[in-house]
Design a protein around this motif. Structure first.
Motif: not given
Length: 340
Positions: A250-252, A256-268
């Motif tokens: 989960t932490a990973e 990964e979501a934090a390092n991928n700004p294209d995914s946005g809040a929804a992806g996070t």
């Protein structure tokens, strides 16, 4: 005068070997004196990492190390005795001259043609492959000519590499089997095994006039399918506690979501939610008690009632008070008015 010069030209006056071919692996070179006679008093030049051997009618006579020699009956004692020359004999003579290289022949390879079956304390019977390199040099030129060379005009390492490789593989396989080192610990014992193998195999090489100057075990490996099983076992051991492993995953996912700004809040949020849901599901599966089995048929309270008593999931067809048939979807009995 012309005839004398012609006859004089037939006598060999300088005997030497210049090995100008790079990486040839030449171990022995036969000096071309087939139809030419060697002049008594000729010069013999033996360079460093060379030895010259005179052979008379197939019998080894004198052996010369590095240096420059003027051939005479005084410095050719064995050949003089074999030919029964009188003292101070100065006529031309015929003999076979072989130059033997005493340099180190390095970067020779050895390897197992087929896997060697061994018994391991942890895995049981296993098939082991191995490969490495070794280096040799001629220690005793006369013995080397007798044991391996024969009557060839030249000799290279390729002509004996197969024979030497079989000696090495047999000795190393026997040593590993006797050492009983677990397969998982072999990689930390390559240097010790190489040194012990050299010591064990040295007498075999010396019996051929050779010296095993270096032996390296570069790799000992299991078949690919066995290595894959070991990788799976290692992965399970690394995972350890599944709860901690899921938290780590989960932490990973959050990282990964934090390092991928294209995914946005929804992806996070989606990644976090999926990780938490999976963690909860795994926790429930591990902590859930065992479910009871199905109830035995017959004899229970459900079967103790009258024939009109409905079992679980079976609709009532008659009133339990007066026995009148029930109207479908009715809330009260049509005969006595009792509430169904």
């Amino acid at each position: 005068m012309g005839l004398f010069s012609f006859l004089k030209g037939q006598f060999i006056e300088v005997i030497e070997w210049l090995d100008e071919s790079a990486n040839s692996g030449s171990m022995v070179y036969r000096f071309p004196v087939y139809d030419n006679a060697i002049k008594m008093g000729a010069k013999l030049i033996v360079r460093e990492s060379q030895a010259a051997v005179f052979v008379n009618e197939g019998q080894i006579a004198d052996v010369y190390g590095p240096g420059t020699y003027t051939l005479s009956t005084q410095n050719m004692p064995l050949l003089t005795a074999l030919k029964s020359w009188p003292y101070a004999f100065n006529s031309p003579f015929k003999a076979d001259v072989y130059f033997v290289s005493t340099a180190n022949f390095t970067n020779l390879k050895w390897g197992t043609t087929n896997p060697v079956i061994l018994r391991d304390t942890e895995f049981g019977a296993i098939r082991l492959r191995g490969f490495g390199s070794y280096a040799i040099r001629v220690k005793d030129p006369a013995m080397f000519l007798r044991e391996l060379f024969g009557t060839r005009s030249d000799f290279t390492t390729e002509q004996i590499s197969g024979y030497l490789k079989s000696i090495l593989v047999t000795g190393i396989s026997d040593l590993i089997g006797e050492s009983r080192i677990p397969v998982m610990d072999l990689a930390s014992s390559y240097e010790e095994l190489s040194a012990r193998a050299m010591e064990r195999l040295q007498p075999h090489f010396e019996s051929m006039g050779l010296f095993l100057s270096l032996l390296l075990i570069e790799n000992l490996s299991l078949p690919p399918e066995v290595e894959q099983m070991i990788d799976r076992k290692s992965s399970m051991n690394i995972a350890g506690n599944l709860d901690q492993y899921m938290k780590y995953q989960t932490a990973e996912a959050i990282r990964e979501a934090a390092n991928n700004p294209d995914s946005g809040a929804a992806g996070t949020g989606a990644g976090l939610g999926a990780g938490m849901a999976m963690a909860q599901m795994m926790g429930q599966m591990m902590n859930r008690p065992a479910e009871p089995g199905p109830a035995a048929s017959g004899g229970g309270p459900a079967a103790a009632g009258n024939g009109n008593a409905a079992q679980t999931g079976v609709p009532k067809r008659f009133c339990t008070e007066c026995g009148s048939p029930l109207v479908e979807n009715a809330k009260f009995c049509s005969g006595c008015g009792t509430k169904v």
